[in-house]
Enzyme design. Structure first.
Site, PDB file in Angstrom:
ATOM      1  N   TRP A 193       7.290  61.981  32.994  1.00  0.00           N
ATOM      2  CA  TRP A 193       8.299  61.171  32.321  1.00  0.00           C
ATOM      3  C   TRP A 193       9.689  61.803  32.554  1.00  0.00           C
ATOM      4  O   TRP A 193       9.851  63.024  32.451  1.00  0.00           O
ATOM      5  CB  TRP A 193       7.992  61.100  30.813  1.00  0.00           C
ATOM      6  CG  TRP A 193       9.096  60.411  30.060  1.00  0.00           C
ATOM      7  CD1 TRP A 193       9.320  59.077  29.997  1.00  0.00           C
ATOM      8  CD2 TRP A 193      10.132  61.044  29.313  1.00  0.00           C
ATOM      9  NE1 TRP A 193      10.445  58.827  29.258  1.00  0.00           N
ATOM     10  CE2 TRP A 193      10.969  60.017  28.819  1.00  0.00           C
ATOM     11  CE3 TRP A 193      10.449  62.363  29.025  1.00  0.00           C
ATOM     12  CZ2 TRP A 193      12.085  60.263  28.045  1.00  0.00           C
ATOM     13  CZ3 TRP A 193      11.570  62.616  28.251  1.00  0.00           C
ATOM     14  CH2 TRP A 193      12.374  61.565  27.771  1.00  0.00           C
ATOM     15  N   ASP A 471       8.644  46.477  28.423  1.00  0.00           N
ATOM     16  CA  ASP A 471       8.413  47.925  28.345  1.00  0.00           C
ATOM     17  C   ASP A 471       6.955  48.212  28.016  1.00  0.00           C
ATOM     18  O   ASP A 471       6.211  47.336  27.549  1.00  0.00           O
ATOM     19  CB  ASP A 471       9.336  48.513  27.269  1.00  0.00           C
ATOM     20  CG  ASP A 471       9.750  49.937  27.572  1.00  0.00           C
ATOM     21  OD1 ASP A 471       9.044  50.632  28.322  1.00  0.00           O
ATOM     22  OD2 ASP A 471      10.795  50.369  27.035  1.00  0.00           O
ATOM     23  N   ASP A 541      13.652  56.942  32.701  1.00  0.00           N
ATOM     24  CA  ASP A 541      14.504  57.059  31.516  1.00  0.00           C
ATOM     25  C   ASP A 541      15.564  58.126  31.741  1.00  0.00           C
ATOM     26  O   ASP A 541      16.488  58.259  30.931  1.00  0.00           O
ATOM     27  CB  ASP A 541      13.667  57.447  30.295  1.00  0.00           C
ATOM     28  CG  ASP A 541      13.014  56.234  29.647  1.00  0.00           C
ATOM     29  OD1 ASP A 541      13.344  55.108  30.027  1.00  0.00           O
ATOM     30  OD2 ASP A 541      12.172  56.430  28.747  1.00  0.00           O
TER      31      ASP A 541
HETATM   32  C1  GLA Z   1      11.647  53.231  26.628  1.00  0.00           C
HETATM   33  C2  GLA Z   1      12.519  52.685  27.737  1.00  0.00           C
HETATM   34  C3  GLA Z   1      13.975  52.824  27.325  1.00  0.00           C
HETATM   35  C4  GLA Z   1      14.206  52.076  26.044  1.00  0.00           C
HETATM   36  C5  GLA Z   1      13.263  52.568  24.954  1.00  0.00           C
HETATM   37  C6  GLA Z   1      13.336  51.706  23.729  1.00  0.00           C
HETATM   38  O1  GLA Z   1      11.794  54.599  26.491  1.00  0.00           O
HETATM   39  O2  GLA Z   1      12.259  53.305  28.949  1.00  0.00           O
HETATM   40  O3  GLA Z   1      14.827  52.339  28.345  1.00  0.00           O
HETATM   41  O4  GLA Z   1      14.007  50.701  26.258  1.00  0.00           O
HETATM   42  O5  GLA Z   1      11.908  52.585  25.408  1.00  0.00           O
HETATM   43  O6  GLA Z   1      12.498  52.132  22.713  1.00  0.00           O
END
Ligand code: GLA
Length: 727
Positions: A193, A471, A541
């Protein structure tokens, strides 16, 4: 057949007919699959076994390929079956390598030996049916040739025509063979991650390397892409490459045998896999795309990118280029409301944003990640007028509206879970492991699938939602399906993914303008299976621009820039690093540009630069998103990274360059461009005056032979040069 083949070649040389992609030599039982970049052949031996015969650069003469022969045993420990490159081996007889199909019959008999039964050619598709030597258990091998893209897609359908049920323990899509030999190198993408798609390269030795996901989704840890070469670089040398189109548990094994065979087998992960096939039923495996590029890793990537744009992603060739997006997540996290989002939308619109996406926090009792997932109705405290007022505001500003969902999940603190605790995957009497306070719905269940479809369909039907950020924020745990018969329970791994695809397909069909982003806590769902239903991936992320250079480099090995959502966010970022705003923009502009910053905190200077950068993006994005990528300098091996995108007709190009950190005032490397037309003159536009060279017009030949010098002096310096062919 032979005179016809010759005629075809002559016609194609004369440019009057498209070359025939699939040829069959009836006499010698050889199939030759041809693309512009490579050829692939297999044939039947005297025992009706299908053997792989050739995979490398393009051939035009099927007569050159020797017929498949049955080899001799080397010893009682080295049977001939192990030495022949069987195209789709069943587990049976004396086969000890990774086989493509393994079954158990109702009576416990597990021997399976597959021989040729029939074949069928239909345009660019070849289907070869293999059948067990005794029972009517069939494997139909599908080959789809993409003549222009230089890629062959393979998948298989396993059919049970016997009167009794069988259970599949391994169902692979394909086995590929590089020419026998030593000294091969494997490239693959690994990570975790916030650090996805890191490019690894290592020698292939005897034994087996397993790339896989057991996580339920594609995964951050390994990505279903591989490449095999001997001594290739970006521009030179032969590269075998492939990508498996599956968003669930997948597996690719890379194996070198004692007989110098290099075998790549991929399909459903065999881990915890058990798929019953009642009489008359069949199972279709995921598609495994692969190709051979004669001109290095750069060409291998470009071939895949072309295929994705031309043949996999929805809507092409009529889809729009990816618009400039704003996403509220990093600015507001769960703290969303109508006024706050409107204020951000006003600011985003002024910058030139075209698609405004509200992220997590708008639904149910979602104020933290403790609650609300599953309750896909608008939170009335945060949005007293529903979403209508916000969406109208966004639309009036000239932007489309997008919304975040995480449809596969539920928080125990949600109305959905309280009503349907049995809807999550679970083993009765065992713990339900939470990650991020959430559980995974058993999407393999059709009632769960219908709930998800209806919830999304309702929101999209009642609101002008152009885009869904889909998501998926945790891996599977306790993947039990107690309501299914014990023998069926492990089909969850597969049926989950089919149902997921089905929901996306139905949504798109019902709402033809709807676009979907595939996100799974960043790059946990980047694969060619989901790309049939989505317009963008969220690759990580981690939006920190320097880290992103390597994530994006790895991503670009297998996946096109057009589908790579890339945001400019605030600094210091998640790893505490601060890079200049221009650097962050130029890194993100190598994909589908998005902004994820808190615009309320931006200074006038930031706004001015951002407005300029977004305007620039709109000028160059056709070339970036639809053109060819040349990775000129890698962040893994240089203190400068450079990437160039060239339009298909070579009339436009964009060079992006980034200095990481310099020491001892060393001058940055000269950057030699690629892919230009040597015979024409280009006009050069430096976006910020960092071009050392004083001429503003140069031939493609000079730019590619001599290269450009850039004033990249400071740490995290960046620049871009736009090139346009002079009339
Ligand atoms: C994940 C996604 C982020 C965001 C969060 C929201 O981590 O990758 O971009 O949308 O969830 O909770």
């Amino acid at each position: 057949m032979r005179p016809l083949a010759l005629t075809t070649v002559l016609l194609s040389l004369a440019g009057t007919a498209a070359p025939q992609a699939i040829q069959f030599d009836q006499g010698r039982k050889i199939w030759l699959l041809k693309t512009a970049e490579n050829s692939y052949a297999m044939g039947l031996d005297a025992q009706s076994q299908l053997q792989h015969l050739y995979w490398a650069g393009p051939l035009w003469r099927i007569d050159d390929i020797p017929a498949a022969t049955v080899k001799s045993d080397i010893s009682s420990f080295d049977p001939h079956q192990m030495i022949e490159n069987e195209e789709f081996p069943g587990w049976g007889g004396v086969r000890y390598y990774e086989t493509a199909l393994k079954v158990t019959r109702a009576d416990g008999n597990r021997d399976l030996v597959l021989h040729y039964a029939s074949h069928h050619i239909d345009g660019d598709q070849l289907d070869i049916t293999l059948k067990d030597i005794r029972d009517d258990i069939r494997a139909v091998l599908h080959y789809r040739v993409y003549p222009a893209a230089g890629i062959i897609a393979r998948w298989s359908t396993i059919e049970n025509h016997t009167p009794k049920a069988i259970t599949l323990e391994s169902a692979q899509s394909a086995t590929w063979y590089a020419p026998p030999g030593d000294g091969y190198r494997l490239s693959y993408l690994s990570g975790r991650w916030a650090a996805e798609t890191q490019l690894n390269q290592e020698p292939i030795h005897e034994g087996m390397k397993v790339l896989e996901s057991r996580l339920g989704h594609t995964g951050h840890n390994l990505n279903p892409w591989f490449a095999i070469d001997k001594d290739a670089d970006e521009e030179h040398g032969g590269v075998y490459f492939g990508a498996l189109a599956w968003s669930g548990n997948w597996r690719i094994t890379v194996e070198q045998t004692p007989y110098r065979q290099v075998r790549v087998t991929g399909g459903f992960n065999t881990f915890d896999f058990s798929y019953p096939l009642p009489p008359g039923e069949s199972l279709v495996t995921p598609t495994f795309y692969a190709g051979f590029a004669s001109h290095g890793f750069g060409q291998a990537s470009r071939l895949l990118h072309n295929l994705e744009r031309e043949d996999i992603a929805p809507g092409h060739p009529n889809s729009r280029v990816r618009p400039v997006l704003y996403n509220s997540w990093e600015a507001t996290t769960f703290d969303v409301n109508e006024e706050g989002q409107k204020a951000l939308a006003d600011k985003a619109a002024k910058l030139g944003v075209e698609l405004f996406v509200m992220d997590d926090g708008w639904f149910g009792k979602r104020n933290t990640d403790n609650a609300g997932l599953g309750d896909w109705f608008v939170n009335p405290q945060k949005f007293p007028h529903g979403l209508g007022a916000l969406i109208k505001h966004v639309n009036d500003l000239g932007m489309d509206f997008g919304l975040w969902f995480e449809p596969e999940m539920v928080n125990p603190d949600s109305d959905l879970y309280r009503a349907h605790p049995d809807w999550v995957m679970n083993f009765p009497g065992r713990p339900r492991s939470e990650l991020r306070n959430q559980l995974v719905l058993n999407v393999a269940r059709d009632d769960v699938k219908e709930y998800m479809f209806k919830a999304l369909d309702k929101m999209v039907s009642e609101n002008n939602i152009r885009y869904i950020k889909w998501d998926m924020n945790r891996t599977f745990g306790e993947p039990g399906w107690p309501e299914a018969a014990p023998a069926e329970q492990r089909t969850l791994w597969v049926k989950y993914v089919w149902n997921l695809y089905d929901i996306m397909a139905r949504l798109r069909e019902k709402h033809p303008k709807l676009e979907i982003e595939s996100c799974s806590g960043g790059g946990g769902r980047v694969d060619l299976g989901v790309l049939r239903y989505v317009d963008e991936y969220w690759p990580s992320d981690n939006t920190e621009a320097f880290d992103r250079l390597r994530i994006q480099e790895g991503y670009s090995q297998g996946y096109a820039a057009e589908f790579m959502s890339a945001w400019v966010t605030d600094v210091p970022n998640m790893n505490s690093r601060s890079t200049p705003l221009q650097y962050r923009f130029l890194v993100a502009m190598q994909g589908a540009l998005g902004i994820g910053a808190n615009l309320n905190k931006w200074t006038d200077e930031d706004v001015q630069l951002a407005t300029k950068m977004i305007a620039l993006d709109k000028r160059i994005r056709d070339t970036v998103q639809r053109g060819d990528l040349y990775r000129l300098l890698s962040p893994r091996t240089n203190d400068t990274t450079a990437n160039e995108f060239v339009s298909k007709d070579a009339s436009e190009a964009v060079l992006f360059a980034f200095r990481h950190s310099q020491q001892y005032s060393t001058t940055p490397p000269v950057i030699r461009l690629r892919g230009l037309n040597p015979a024409v003159v280009y006009k050069l536009e430096s976006i910020d005056g960092k071009l050392v060279d004083t001429q503003t017009e140069m031939s493609g030949a000079y730019l590619m032979q001599n290269g450009l010098n850039l004033k990249l002096v400071n740490d995290y310096d960046s620049t871009a040069v736009v090139l346009k062919r002079l009339p």
